[in-house]
Design a protein around this motif. Structure first.
Motif, short mmCIF file in Angstrom:
data_model
loop_
_atom_site.label_atom_id
_atom_site.label_comp_id
_atom_site.label_asym_id
_atom_site.label_seq_id
_atom_site.Cartn_x
_atom_site.Cartn_y
_atom_site.Cartn_z
N HIS A 112 0.82 -1.21 0.00
CA HIS A 112 0.00 0.00 0.00
C HIS A 112 0.86 1.26 0.00
O HIS A 112 2.05 1.22 0.33
CB HIS A 112 -0.92 0.03 1.23
N GLU A 113 0.23 2.35 -0.37
CA GLU A 113 0.82 3.68 -0.23
C GLU A 113 -0.25 4.62 0.29
O GLU A 113 -1.46 4.34 0.16
CB GLU A 113 1.34 4.19 -1.58
N LEU A 114 0.18 5.72 0.88
CA LEU A 114 -0.76 6.74 1.33
C LEU A 114 -0.94 7.75 0.20
O LEU A 114 0.02 8.40 -0.21
CB LEU A 114 -0.24 7.43 2.59
N HIS A 115 -2.15 7.86 -0.30
CA HIS A 115 -2.40 8.71 -1.47
C HIS A 115 -3.74 9.42 -1.30
O HIS A 115 -4.75 8.78 -1.01
CB HIS A 115 -2.41 7.85 -2.75
N ASN A 116 -3.72 10.73 -1.46
CA ASN A 116 -4.94 11.54 -1.37
C ASN A 116 -5.72 11.26 -0.08
O ASN A 116 -6.95 11.15 -0.08
CB ASN A 116 -5.83 11.31 -2.59
N GLY A 117 -4.98 11.12 1.02
CA GLY A 117 -5.62 11.02 2.33
C GLY A 117 -6.02 9.64 2.77
O GLY A 117 -6.61 9.48 3.84
N GLY A 118 -5.70 8.62 1.98
CA GLY A 118 -6.05 7.25 2.38
C GLY A 118 -5.08 6.25 1.80
O GLY A 118 -4.33 6.54 0.86
N PHE A 119 -5.07 5.05 2.37
CA PHE A 119 -4.21 4.01 1.85
C PHE A 119 -4.85 3.36 0.63
O PHE A 119 -6.06 3.09 0.60
CB PHE A 119 -3.94 2.96 2.93
N THR A 120 -4.03 3.14 -0.38
CA THR A 120 -4.48 2.54 -1.63
C THR A 120 -3.43 1.55 -2.10
O THR A 120 -2.31 1.51 -1.57
CB THR A 120 -4.72 3.63 -2.69
N ASN A 121 -3.76 0.74 -3.08
CA ASN A 121 -2.80 -0.22 -3.59
C ASN A 121 -1.60 0.50 -4.20
O ASN A 121 -1.75 1.54 -4.85
CB ASN A 121 -3.45 -1.11 -4.65
N ALA A 161 4.82 9.91 2.00
CA ALA A 161 4.40 8.61 2.53
C ALA A 161 3.96 7.67 1.42
O ALA A 161 3.24 6.72 1.66
CB ALA A 161 3.27 8.81 3.53
N THR A 162 4.41 7.93 0.20
CA THR A 162 4.06 7.06 -0.93
C THR A 162 5.17 6.08 -1.27
O THR A 162 5.07 5.39 -2.28
CB THR A 162 3.75 7.90 -2.19
N THR A 163 6.21 6.02 -0.45
CA THR A 163 7.40 5.25 -0.84
C THR A 163 7.81 4.32 0.30
O THR A 163 8.81 4.55 0.99
CB THR A 163 8.55 6.22 -1.20
#
Length: 341
Positions: free
Chosen positions: A16-25, A111-113
């Motif tokens: 997962h990554e944190l993207h646009n305020g939420g965790f996504t694949n 927090a995307t990495t």
């Protein structure tokens, strides 16, 4: 055209990554590399050039962190991938902070990495692929392609971010400098600005950085890539940023790229590194340009027409089903006969 890729690059697979305020694949998946490999008909495994070319660009303590972070994360009782959540907002004092949470923020800018137990091996393989392509060009190839995954242009000398851990374009450029090219240029044509590459060479006048990208007023990485950023000190004038609006099509992108190439020519570069991102494609899920698959050959022919020895490193591109075709089309602009186009 010679093509390089290490199987170790497939191992890095955060959930997962944190993207646009939420965790996504996680978007930067191993499937990206697999799709490109299938489309280009495979690649050579790179020779191992060791840590020295990496350390010529990256801070040694940062490299140590990348190697050791997964073990420290596990030792702290954490499950899953290591993801930062606390960041120093204004500057980064040289504090000795042993807790892994503090180190994650110290050496990251988003927090995307995430960092997994396999991240170092994959990032190292990505760097070795970039070095192998560069050495092939230094040995006489007109151009060579490094299928770099994870990508690199968001990674600074001492930080990761934007799916990037080691800056493969910077490592390639420095290798060309160390091989005797007094003036090297990097042309970054990924959708997102290569903030890490810009930072690494910001104060240097021997490596020119030119980027065509989405306007950071509206797009990641936001804090870098504005048109007034031109470098400082000895590097003043050795950076050019050409931000473009959402919906950009071939004509506008090609014109901006021509401006970048003209600036590289005036700089007097004798070696070129291209940070190529296929996230400029019209159907990319996280980007907003409108280039078509056939446009990539046009852009590549324009670059190849300048006649510089060229290392091509792969950066972004997240529409997996179209990614291979887009990469093949771009490479065809350098060597049409080799790729059957």
């Amino acid at each position: 055209m010679k093509r390089f890729f290490s199987p170790a690059q497939l191992a890095h697979a955060p959930a997962h990554e944190l993207h646009n305020g939420g965790f996504t694949n996680y978007a930067e998946t191993p499937a990206r590399a697999a799709a490109i490999l299938a489309a280009i008909g495979g690649a050579e495994e790179p020779a191992d050039h060791g840590d020295a070319p990496i350390l010529a660009v990256h801070d040694a303590e940062y490299v140590r962190f990348l190697r050791q972070a997964p073990a420290a994360w596990a030792a702290a009782g954490r499950s899953g991938d290591a993801i930062p959540y606390a960041f120093p907002v204004v500057g980064r004092r040289p504090l000795r902070l042993d807790r892994i949470d503090a180190q994650m923020g110290r050496y990251s800018f988003d927090a995307t990495t995430p960092i997994t137990a396999q991240t170092w091996a994959s990032a190292y393989g990505s760097a070795q692929s970039a070095l192998a392509a560069t050495h092939a060009v230094l040995a006489g190839e007109r151009a060579a392609f490094a299928l770099c995954r994870p990508p690199g242009h968001h990674a600074g000398a001492d930080y990761c971010g934007g799916y990037c851990h080691l800056n493969v374009a910077a490592i390639a450029a420095q290798a060309a400098r160390d091989a005797g090219h007094a003036r090297v240029a990097i042309l970054d044509i990924d959708y997102h600005h290569g903030n890490g590459t810009q930072d690494i060479f910001w104060h240097r006048g021997d490596v020119f950085y030119a980027s065509v990208h989405a306007d950071p007023a509206t797009d990641y990485p936001f804090y870098w890539g504005h048109a007034d950023e031109i470098g400082e000190g000895e590097g003043e004038g050795a950076t050019i940023n050409l931000p473009l609006p959402h919906g950009t099509q071939l004509a506008a992108f090609r014109a901006a790229q021509a401006t970048a190439l003209d600036a590289i020519t005036r700089f007097g570069a004798t070696f070129l590194v291209v940070s190529f991102g296929a996230d400029t494609w019209e159907g990319d899920p996280i980007s907003h340009f409108a280039l078509r698959t056939q446009d990539y050959a046009v852009l590549a022919r324009d670059i190849a027409g300048f006649g510089l020895p060229t290392t091509i490193v792969m950066e972004g591109g997240y529409a997996v089903d179209a990614l291979g075709d887009n990469v093949v089309r771009f490479l065809s602009g350098f060597d049409p006969a080799d790729l059957g186009i």
